[in-house]
Write a protein that holds these residues in place. Sequence first.
Motif, PDB file in Angstrom:
ATOM      1  N   UNK A  99       8.807   9.915  -2.517  1.00  0.00           N
ATOM      2  CA  UNK A  99       9.110   8.686  -1.788  1.00  0.00           C
ATOM      3  C   UNK A  99       9.514   8.952  -0.347  1.00  0.00           C
ATOM      4  N   UNK A 100      10.226  10.070  -0.117  1.00  0.00           N
ATOM      5  CA  UNK A 100      10.705  10.354   1.239  1.00  0.00           C
ATOM      6  C   UNK A 100      10.187  11.679   1.778  1.00  0.00           C
ATOM      7  N   UNK A 101       9.161  12.219   1.130  1.00  0.00           N
ATOM      8  CA  UNK A 101       8.510  13.446   1.612  1.00  0.00           C
ATOM      9  C   UNK A 101       9.525  14.548   1.904  1.00  0.00           C
ATOM     10  N   UNK A 102      10.255  14.954   0.876  1.00  0.00           N
ATOM     11  CA  UNK A 102      11.268  15.982   1.088  1.00  0.00           C
ATOM     12  C   UNK A 102      11.496  16.764  -0.210  1.00  0.00           C
ATOM     13  N   UNK A 103      11.920  17.996  -0.031  1.00  0.00           N
ATOM     14  CA  UNK A 103      12.296  18.812  -1.177  1.00  0.00           C
ATOM     15  C   UNK A 103      13.799  18.678  -1.405  1.00  0.00           C
ATOM     16  N   UNK A 104      14.161  18.590  -2.688  1.00  0.00           N
ATOM     17  CA  UNK A 104      15.565  18.451  -3.068  1.00  0.00           C
ATOM     18  C   UNK A 104      15.936  19.541  -4.068  1.00  0.00           C
ATOM     19  N   UNK A 105      17.218  19.872  -4.173  1.00  0.00           N
ATOM     20  CA  UNK A 105      17.642  20.828  -5.194  1.00  0.00           C
ATOM     21  C   UNK A 105      17.275  20.331  -6.588  1.00  0.00           C
ATOM     22  N   UNK A 106      16.737  21.223  -7.385  1.00  0.00           N
ATOM     23  CA  UNK A 106      16.387  20.884  -8.758  1.00  0.00           C
ATOM     24  C   UNK A 106      17.253  21.644  -9.733  1.00  0.00           C
ATOM     25  N   UNK A 107      16.710  22.740 -10.256  1.00  0.00           N
ATOM     26  CA  UNK A 107      17.431  23.526 -11.252  1.00  0.00           C
ATOM     27  C   UNK A 107      18.340  24.546 -10.579  1.00  0.00           C
ATOM     28  N   UNK A 108      19.651  24.454 -10.856  1.00  0.00           N
ATOM     29  CA  UNK A 108      20.611  25.448 -10.374  1.00  0.00           C
ATOM     30  C   UNK A 108      20.661  26.602 -11.379  1.00  0.00           C
ATOM     31  N   UNK A 109      20.554  27.825 -10.886  1.00  0.00           N
ATOM     32  CA  UNK A 109      20.605  28.980 -11.793  1.00  0.00           C
ATOM     33  C   UNK A 109      21.942  29.712 -11.715  1.00  0.00           C
ATOM     34  N   UNK A 110      22.794  29.311 -10.788  1.00  0.00           N
ATOM     35  CA  UNK A 110      24.145  29.856 -10.713  1.00  0.00           C
ATOM     36  C   UNK A 110      25.137  28.692 -10.815  1.00  0.00           C
ATOM     37  N   UNK A 152      14.810  12.846   7.871  1.00  0.00           N
ATOM     38  CA  UNK A 152      15.768  13.934   7.677  1.00  0.00           C
ATOM     39  C   UNK A 152      15.304  14.857   6.544  1.00  0.00           C
ATOM     40  N   UNK A 153      15.449  16.161   6.782  1.00  0.00           N
ATOM     41  CA  UNK A 153      15.087  17.166   5.788  1.00  0.00           C
ATOM     42  C   UNK A 153      16.358  17.770   5.201  1.00  0.00           C
ATOM     43  N   UNK A 154      16.604  17.603   3.911  1.00  0.00           N
ATOM     44  CA  UNK A 154      17.795  18.225   3.312  1.00  0.00           C
ATOM     45  C   UNK A 154      17.823  19.727   3.567  1.00  0.00           C
ATOM     46  N   UNK A 155      18.972  20.225   3.923  1.00  0.00           N
ATOM     47  CA  UNK A 155      19.141  21.661   4.187  1.00  0.00           C
ATOM     48  C   UNK A 155      19.371  22.385   2.865  1.00  0.00           C
ATOM     49  N   UNK A 156      18.288  22.873   2.279  1.00  0.00           N
ATOM     50  CA  UNK A 156      18.340  23.478   0.934  1.00  0.00           C
ATOM     51  C   UNK A 156      18.309  24.998   1.004  1.00  0.00           C
ATOM     52  N   UNK A 157      18.588  25.559   2.152  1.00  0.00           N
ATOM     53  CA  UNK A 157      18.455  27.002   2.339  1.00  0.00           C
ATOM     54  C   UNK A 157      19.371  27.799   1.416  1.00  0.00           C
ATOM     55  N   UNK A 158      20.666  27.450   1.390  1.00  0.00           N
ATOM     56  CA  UNK A 158      21.585  28.186   0.519  1.00  0.00           C
ATOM     57  C   UNK A 158      21.195  28.026  -0.944  1.00  0.00           C
ATOM     58  N   UNK A 159      20.809  26.815  -1.311  1.00  0.00           N
ATOM     59  CA  UNK A 159      20.384  26.567  -2.682  1.00  0.00           C
ATOM     60  C   UNK A 159      19.194  27.461  -3.038  1.00  0.00           C
ATOM     61  N   UNK A 160      18.234  27.568  -2.154  1.00  0.00           N
ATOM     62  CA  UNK A 160      17.061  28.410  -2.413  1.00  0.00           C
ATOM     63  C   UNK A 160      17.435  29.879  -2.485  1.00  0.00           C
ATOM     64  N   UNK A 161      18.364  30.296  -1.621  1.00  0.00           N
ATOM     65  CA  UNK A 161      18.810  31.693  -1.661  1.00  0.00           C
ATOM     66  C   UNK A 161      19.465  32.032  -2.995  1.00  0.00           C
ATOM     67  N   UNK A 162      20.064  31.038  -3.633  1.00  0.00           N
ATOM     68  CA  UNK A 162      20.720  31.269  -4.924  1.00  0.00           C
ATOM     69  C   UNK A 162      19.707  31.357  -6.063  1.00  0.00           C
ATOM     70  N   UNK A 163      18.422  31.274  -5.699  1.00  0.00           N
ATOM     71  CA  UNK A 163      17.303  31.294  -6.651  1.00  0.00           C
ATOM     72  C   UNK A 163      17.150  29.972  -7.386  1.00  0.00           C
ATOM     73  N   UNK A 164      17.733  28.921  -6.832  1.00  0.00           N
ATOM     74  CA  UNK A 164      17.548  27.596  -7.412  1.00  0.00           C
ATOM     75  C   UNK A 164      16.119  27.104  -7.233  1.00  0.00           C
ATOM     76  N   UNK A 165      15.675  26.227  -8.111  1.00  0.00           N
ATOM     77  CA  UNK A 165      14.310  25.709  -8.084  1.00  0.00           C
ATOM     78  C   UNK A 165      14.303  24.303  -7.463  1.00  0.00           C
ATOM     79  N   UNK A 166      13.426  24.104  -6.481  1.00  0.00           N
ATOM     80  CA  UNK A 166      13.359  22.832  -5.775  1.00  0.00           C
ATOM     81  C   UNK A 166      12.433  21.848  -6.481  1.00  0.00           C
ATOM     82  N   UNK A 167      12.666  20.571  -6.212  1.00  0.00           N
ATOM     83  CA  UNK A 167      11.788  19.506  -6.693  1.00  0.00           C
ATOM     84  C   UNK A 167      11.402  18.662  -5.486  1.00  0.00           C
ATOM     85  N   UNK A 168      10.262  17.981  -5.569  1.00  0.00           N
ATOM     86  CA  UNK A 168       9.770  17.212  -4.424  1.00  0.00           C
ATOM     87  C   UNK A 168      10.015  15.720  -4.622  1.00  0.00           C
ATOM     88  N   UNK A 169      10.587  15.103  -3.592  1.00  0.00           N
ATOM     89  CA  UNK A 169      10.842  13.668  -3.576  1.00  0.00           C
ATOM     90  C   UNK A 169       9.692  13.007  -2.823  1.00  0.00           C
TER      91      UNK A 169
END
Length: 987
Positions: A438-449, A419-436
């Motif tokens: 262990x499960x080969x996936x990007x997760x929300x990292x730094x929230x800027x809003x 499963x791939x986390x749906x981080x689209x809205x988070x990315x649109x908010x200019x949030x910075x992703x981090x890579x997991x």
Amino acid sequence: MTKKSFRIKGAGRLTPARTARFTFDGKTYTAYEGDTVASALLANGVHLMGRSFKYHRARGVLSAGAEEPNALIDVARDAARRQPNVRASVQDVFDGAIIRSQNRWPSLSFDTGAINNLLSPFFAAGFYYKTFMWPKEAWAKLYEPIIRRAAGLGVAPKEEDPDHYANRFAHCDVLVAGAGVAGLTAALSAAETGAEVILVDERAEVGGALLFDTSTMIDGRPGYDWAQDVLSRLKAMANVTVLTRTTAFGYYTHNFVGLAERVTDHLPRPGKHLPRERLWQVRAKKVVMATGAIERHMVFANNDRPGIMLASAARTYLNHYGVAVGEKIGVYTAHDSAYEAAIDLKHAGVEIAAIVDCRANPGDAVVSAARALGIEVLTGHCVLDTSGRLRVSSMTVAQNGGNGKRRIAVDALLMSGGWTPSVHLFSQSRGKLKFDKAKDRFLPGLHVQDGVSIGACNGTDDLPALLAEAVAAGGGTLSVSGSSLYGWTGGMIGAAEGAGPETAVKAFVDFQHDVTAKDIRLAVREGMQSIEHIKRFTTNGMASDQGKLSNMHGLAIAAEMLGKDIPEVGLTTFRAPYTPVTYGTLIAHSRGDLFDPARKTPLHDELATQGAEFEDVGNWKRAWYFPRRGEDMHQAVNRECRTARETAGIFDASTLGKIEVVGPDAAKFLNLLYTNAWDTLKPGKCRYGIMTREDGFIYDDGVVGRLAEDRFHVTTTTGGAPRVLAHMEDYLQTEFPDLKVWLTSTTEQWAVIAVQGPKARDIIAPLVEGLDLSNEAFPHMSVAECTVMGVPARLFRVSFTGEIGFEINVPADYGASVWKAIWERGQALGACLYGTETMHVLRAEKGYLIVGQDTDGTVTPDDAGYGWAVSKKKPDFVGIRGLQRPDLIRENRKQLVGLLTKDPTEVLEEGGQIVADPNQPKPMTMLGHVTSAYWSETLGRSIAIALVAGGRARMGETLYVPMKDKTIAVEVTDMVFFDKEGGRIHG
């Protein structure tokens, strides 16, 4: 012959008591109310639903959600109501729906475009970049027409859209995007604190994964039942708004979220009062993203045949819609969740041919449960290939690294690569992703809003942890507990890419654009190292689904080829909208007459009664000229000019931008925004001001009146009011936040009546109360608050004609009545009404510039001859450093000058180019261009203003304006053509 139904008796949540009939490619089918087009077709045994873009390969539905790349359909109610490229997996069936497949001819089952599949060796990734470069002459005549005809999947409707759309603005304390377990819990937690909550979900029903997951229990009840109870509680609360069939498609700055609500697309006979779709523009204090995760497909040879789909999709079609996607189903997985789909189907009486798990050691609980039901489980195996023309008929299986192959007959194949986390809205908010890792996936990292990600989109897989996370996000103290029968484990990207020579294998990564694993590898061999370059070379992730399924696979394959970790290869940008949004939703009421709404001044109707011809100036309707019987425009303008100079003219100046600048630091603020000084301006006086940008070029101009020590009435150009206010607000909020200043747009508040000419004072004097209008008491560039006919007014002694002039500002509601009285006085004294064309002529005679007409964004105050308006004493203002750049103070810059044609009757064309020698070879060296040109009735000849290189040093020089049929000789002069001494303006 009776059509076979794949409905499972007793399964699903739809009722056979309510049905709907629809057609698909001319054939009639029956659906249950609540079906999507995909579930209804599957229930009728139809798997072939579309053709791919490039190769025209047969495709079926792959998913049960918005990530669907294959089953794109054309949906219509009638000839006029038709929409292409709708995802069959989300489109509700309604009675009478006319559904057509796309991108095929002459039929879906026999498509001549499928020849592209045989020619695929010639269509390798990047072929268009190489093929269409040569010969150059062929692009416009051959390549471009073919490409344009081939572009797109569906056919855009040509008929006018008869439906209407709505727009709504909303504010809330908490906006929750996604109504699965996490979203429902967060919304209820927030609502119970008294917060204003908006909960949105793109599906018709809330529940998210609970629509297919039957093993989850929450608060002692089945998860789906719990979700419906929470929905009922939320709908009963006055502080909660629940929006289903609503997509949060864009997350913008300052917690601004765009929502697209599908209001009537599911209704068989929507009322005419209802909009088809509604755009919500929501400003939230806090945004909770509970957008879930998207199941990954597996990449192997011929993984795109109809009947091959995601395991979660098959589970949704079974448990929610009551539809079995096949009679003998295979499963290929790298994740435990696919086992649950197989187990549910087995319990429903569907044969499971085998579960092929590429992992050597999957979760014991799910493997044991499957084998206990008699399902064959092949661990450490992979699917090498599939067969079947219009639907999958078998899968070829082999042990990882082994040579032995086994062919297993199936009529559907389910797959799950995690499963791939749906981080689209988070990315649109200019949030910075981090890579997991262990499960080969990007997760929300730094929230800027001010937002928070919860649940599956945050990588939280454990249900108790998810519930706690959701409660905390809502800010409440809700008590909720839950458990799931199986714990999900594992998950990997890709898994076997097939066997055989790479050139012969089509293992699809991006289904819609027909991008294969070998295309990604080719891109790397061609030198592409950034995923953004690989994306453009292969078009992976560039389809309408924005790579929701393909991006992670493309990254993994590229990373493997490059010998890098996935984060080193980069990540493509997720842009709004999350899923396609119709133009109708975005423009709402802005169509037809409302596309560009006309703004009318408070005097509009009165001027129309007097025979005014109007012109469009920005959004404003402005009186252009006032023709009398038998007059054309030129005759009317000549008469108006003559009357205004000899007697008086009355003009509607209400469209001038007006901004109230108030506060103890108002003068200091204006000192920083304008080139000239304002702290020396005394109350009751006006000053002409020029505003420059940081680069030193003229941005706007206008007269500013100081009403009190802490209050200024600022006027701007008609078209400049919004941008000037935004410019001021930008600097006030970002550069000078310490200043105590408040800005208010008052353009609509004041009606402005300009009276200009020798008899102007005589016209208004009897109507103005409590103010001495004599030259001594109220000289030029004065301002006063007074009453006119008992109406509160601001009276300016200013002129844009060079004559004695007054501008009367009265509240807009009183504009028409005051104007009538002034016009009655004016008529008695021989005055006339004049419009914008006369205003332009009169101001040009005096050499007054119009920003945007005589300036072009590269003109400095000195270029315009207004260097006197730039303070030499102020240490700072916006543009001061720009004006000091060497290029802006060099000699021979283009400067505004006047032009007089050698033939006085010849009127130049605005925009005409100016040269020194008309006989020079082409291309000629242009010195500048004509910015304004008119016939002056006052002077009995033509006049013009122009930007000319080194213009002021060319006084008296003869230049030329080459036209199509002749060359016009002109003399360079001063810009002031009339009353150079300026005596008339003082009365």
